[in-house]
Design a protein around this motif. Structure first.
Motif, short mmCIF file in Angstrom:
data_model
loop_
_atom_site.label_atom_id
_atom_site.label_comp_id
_atom_site.label_asym_id
_atom_site.label_seq_id
_atom_site.Cartn_x
_atom_site.Cartn_y
_atom_site.Cartn_z
N MET A 1 37.39 -19.48 39.87
CA MET A 1 37.13 -18.08 39.54
C MET A 1 35.96 -18.00 38.56
O MET A 1 35.95 -18.70 37.55
N ARG A 2 34.97 -17.15 38.87
CA ARG A 2 33.82 -16.98 37.99
C ARG A 2 34.10 -15.85 37.01
O ARG A 2 34.34 -14.72 37.40
N HIS A 3 34.08 -16.17 35.73
CA HIS A 3 34.36 -15.17 34.71
C HIS A 3 33.12 -14.34 34.41
O HIS A 3 31.98 -14.79 34.57
N ARG A 4 33.37 -13.12 33.95
CA ARG A 4 32.30 -12.17 33.65
C ARG A 4 32.19 -11.97 32.14
O ARG A 4 33.05 -12.41 31.37
N LEU A 5 31.11 -11.26 31.76
CA LEU A 5 30.95 -10.93 30.34
C LEU A 5 32.17 -10.19 29.81
O LEU A 5 32.61 -10.41 28.68
N LYS A 6 32.72 -9.32 30.65
CA LYS A 6 33.89 -8.53 30.25
C LYS A 6 35.06 -9.43 29.88
O LYS A 6 35.79 -9.16 28.91
N ASP A 7 35.24 -10.50 30.66
CA ASP A 7 36.34 -11.43 30.38
C ASP A 7 36.14 -12.13 29.04
O ASP A 7 37.09 -12.32 28.27
N VAL A 8 34.91 -12.52 28.77
CA VAL A 8 34.61 -13.18 27.50
C VAL A 8 34.84 -12.21 26.34
O VAL A 8 35.42 -12.56 25.30
N ALA A 9 34.41 -10.95 26.53
CA ALA A 9 34.57 -9.94 25.48
C ALA A 9 36.05 -9.72 25.17
O ALA A 9 36.44 -9.62 23.99
N GLU A 10 36.88 -9.64 26.21
CA GLU A 10 38.32 -9.44 25.99
C GLU A 10 38.93 -10.63 25.27
O GLU A 10 39.76 -10.47 24.37
N ARG A 11 38.52 -11.86 25.66
CA ARG A 11 39.07 -13.04 25.01
C ARG A 11 38.66 -13.10 23.54
O ARG A 11 39.46 -13.49 22.68
N ALA A 12 37.43 -12.71 23.24
CA ALA A 12 36.94 -12.80 21.86
C ALA A 12 37.28 -11.57 21.03
O ALA A 12 37.13 -11.59 19.79
N GLY A 13 37.73 -10.50 21.69
CA GLY A 13 38.05 -9.28 20.96
C GLY A 13 36.82 -8.54 20.46
O GLY A 13 36.84 -7.95 19.37
N VAL A 14 35.74 -8.57 21.26
CA VAL A 14 34.51 -7.88 20.87
C VAL A 14 34.01 -7.07 22.07
O VAL A 14 34.62 -7.09 23.15
N SER A 15 32.91 -6.36 21.88
CA SER A 15 32.34 -5.57 22.96
C SER A 15 31.52 -6.45 23.91
O SER A 15 31.09 -7.55 23.55
N VAL A 16 31.31 -5.93 25.12
CA VAL A 16 30.47 -6.63 26.09
C VAL A 16 29.05 -6.80 25.53
O VAL A 16 28.41 -7.83 25.72
N LYS A 17 28.57 -5.77 24.81
CA LYS A 17 27.24 -5.83 24.22
C LYS A 17 27.13 -6.99 23.23
O LYS A 17 26.12 -7.70 23.19
N THR A 18 28.16 -7.20 22.45
CA THR A 18 28.14 -8.30 21.47
C THR A 18 28.06 -9.65 22.19
O THR A 18 27.31 -10.54 21.78
N VAL A 19 28.83 -9.80 23.26
CA VAL A 19 28.77 -11.05 24.04
C VAL A 19 27.36 -11.25 24.59
O VAL A 19 26.80 -12.34 24.54
N SER A 20 26.79 -10.17 25.11
CA SER A 20 25.43 -10.25 25.66
C SER A 20 24.44 -10.67 24.58
O SER A 20 23.55 -11.48 24.83
N ASN A 21 24.62 -10.15 23.37
CA ASN A 21 23.72 -10.52 22.29
C ASN A 21 23.82 -12.01 21.96
O ASN A 21 22.81 -12.68 21.69
N VAL A 22 25.03 -12.55 21.98
CA VAL A 22 25.22 -13.97 21.70
C VAL A 22 24.61 -14.82 22.81
O VAL A 22 23.88 -15.79 22.56
N VAL A 23 24.88 -14.45 24.06
CA VAL A 23 24.36 -15.20 25.20
C VAL A 23 22.84 -15.23 25.21
O VAL A 23 22.21 -16.24 25.53
N ASN A 24 22.22 -14.11 24.81
CA ASN A 24 20.76 -14.00 24.84
C ASN A 24 20.09 -14.47 23.55
O ASN A 24 18.87 -14.37 23.41
N GLY A 25 20.89 -14.99 22.62
CA GLY A 25 20.33 -15.60 21.43
C GLY A 25 19.85 -14.64 20.36
O GLY A 25 19.04 -15.02 19.50
N TYR A 26 20.32 -13.41 20.38
CA TYR A 26 19.93 -12.47 19.33
C TYR A 26 20.50 -12.94 17.98
O TYR A 26 21.64 -13.39 17.88
N GLN A 27 19.70 -12.77 16.94
CA GLN A 27 20.05 -13.31 15.64
C GLN A 27 21.02 -12.42 14.85
O GLN A 27 21.77 -12.92 14.01
N HIS A 28 21.00 -11.13 15.09
CA HIS A 28 21.76 -10.20 14.24
C HIS A 28 23.21 -10.08 14.71
O HIS A 28 23.67 -9.02 15.13
#
Length: 339
Positions: free
Chosen positions: A1-28
Motif C-alpha cells: 500500500m502506497r501511503h499519502r501525505l494525508k496518512d503521514v499528517a494523521e500519524r504525526a498529528g499535523v497538517s498536510v501542509k506541514t508534512v509538505s514543508n518537511v518533505v520539501n526541505g523548508y526551514q521554518h
C-alpha cells in the motif's frame, strides 16, 4: 500500500501542509514538529510522488543524455555516472545514441520530443556552435570538444595537456620513435586534433622530430581500427618503440595486433591509451592511460543543467574543466621481476 501525505499528517498529528514543508526541505518548521513528521515518514515508509510534483511544476522529471556511440565504453561509463548523479535529484535519464549524424543530433538538440524532457546533456559530433545557436526551449549542457565556448554550458577536459602528459611519460621511459594512433582529418575529429597537438607538443619539448610516418589515422575509434592502424605502422618498416592511442579501445586493438606480430608489450613496444575504461584494467598487460574524472564530469554537467532547469536561463554560458590523471600501468611500466 502506497501511503499519502494525508496518512503521514494523521500519524504525526499535523497538517498536510506541514508534512509538505518537511518533505520539501523548508526551514521554518519547529524542530520537534520536524522530528515527529520524519518519524511518521519512516514508520509508514512514505515516498514522495515525484511524478505529481513534477507535473505541478510543469516538468517531467526526465532529462536526456545524447552521445554518439554506446559501443565506445567511455560513453557507457559516463552514462552510468550521469544516471547515478541525476537519481540524487529524483530524475530519470533517457539515453539517446545519435551515431554522430546531423539529423539525430538535431532531434536531440531540439529536445527529442514535445515536453518529453526537462533538459539535455549532449555530446555532439556533427553539429556546430552555429547549428546550436538560437535553439529555444530545452536547457542544454554540452560535453566533448566539438562545441566549446558556444551557446550553452560546456564541461570538458584539457585534451592537449593530457595528451602531452602521456606522451611525455613515454619519452621519460626512454622511447623516441613514438607513434600516434587515432588521427582524423574530418570536422568531427575535434578530440583527435587536440590530442595530436598535445602529442606533437611533447615531442617538441623533448627535441624529437615529428615524423608523419608515425601518425596513423583511424576513421573510427574502435578496437578494429586500432588493430588495423597498428598493423599498418608495422608494415611500413618504421617500427615504433612506443604508441600513444587516442582512446583505450584503439589501444586494445593495438595490443592485439602487436601480440599477433610476436612483439612484447612493453619490452618491444610500449602502449598507452586515453579514457581509463574498465577493460584496460583487466587487459594483458594492463593499460597505461589518461583517466578523465568521469564522475566529476557527470556531476558538473548535472549541476549546470539543474541550475538552468530551475530558471537560470539568462546567465552567460559557463565553461568548466574537469580534472584528468595519468595512470601508468603494465603496458608501459612492467612490474619488477621477483628476485
Amino acid at each position: 500500500m502506497r501511503h499519502r501525505l494525508k496518512d503521514v499528517a494523521e500519524r504525526a498529528g499535523v497538517s498536510v501542509k506541514t508534512v509538505s514543508n518537511v518533505v520539501n526541505g523548508y526551514q521554518h518548521v519547529r524542530p520537534t514538529t520536524r522530528t515527529r513528521v520524519e518519524q511518521a515518514i519512516a514508520e509508514l515508509n512514505y515516498r514522495p510522488n515525484l511524478s505529481a510534483r513534477n507535473l505541478r511544476k510543469g516538468r517531467t522529471g526526465v532529462i536526456a543524455l545524447a552521445v554518439p556511440e554506446l559501443d565506445i565504453p567511455y560513453f557507457a561509463e559516463l552514462a552510468r555516472h550521469v544516471v547515478t548523479t541525476a537519481a540524487e535529484l529524483g530524475w530519470t535519464v533517457l539515453i539517446d545514441q545519435t551515431g554522430g549524424g546531423p539529423e539525430r543530433e538535431r532531434a536531440a538538440a531540439a529536445g527529442i520530443g514535445d515536453h518529453l524532457i526537462d533538459g539535455l546533456i549532449f555530446s555532439p559530433l556533427a553539429l556546430t556552435a552555429e547549428d546550436l545557436t538560437g535553439l529555444d526551449g530545452t536547457p542544454m549542457v554540452l560535453l566533448g570538444e566539438r562545441v566549446d565556448h558556444g551557446p550553452a554550458d560546456h564541461v570538458g577536459i584539457d585534451n592537449v595537456t593530457a595528451a602531452r602528459e602521456v606522451t611525455a611519460h613515454l619519452i621519460g621511459l626512454g622511447h623516441r620513435r613514438i607513434a600516434a594512433i587515432g588521427a582524423q582529418g574530418t570536422a568531427e575529429g575535434a578530440s583527435a586534433r587536440l590530442r595530436l597537438a598535445g602529442y606533437a607538443a611533447a615531442l617538441a619539448d623533448a627535441g624529437i622530430t615529428y615524423d608523419e610516418r608515425l601518425v596513423a589515422p583511424a576513421p573510427a575509434w574502435h578496437r578494429a581500427d586500432g588493430a588495423a592502424a597498428m598493423r599498418h605502422l608495422l608494415d611500413t618498416g618504421v617500427r615504433p618503440d612506443a604508441v600513444f592511442c587516442f582512446n583505450d579501445t584503439l589501444a586494445l586493438g593495438a595490443l592485439r595486433a602487436l601480440h599477433e606480430a610476436g612483439l612484447r608489450v612493453p619490452a618491444d613496444v610500449a602502449v598507452a591509451g586515453f579514457d581509463d575504461i574498465e577493460d584496460g584494467r583487466f587487459s594483458i598487460p594492463t593499460l597505461t592511460t589518461i583517466a578523465p574524472d568521469k564522475a566529476r564530469i557527470a556531476k558538473l554537467a548535472v549541476e549546470l543543467l539543474a541550475n538552468r532547469i530551475a530558471g537560470d536561463r539568462q546567465a552567460p554560458p559557463k565553461e568548466l574543466t574537469a580534472p584528468h590523471y595519468l595512470t601508468p600501468r603494465e603496458s608501459t611500466t612492467p612490474p619488477p621481476t621477483p628476485t
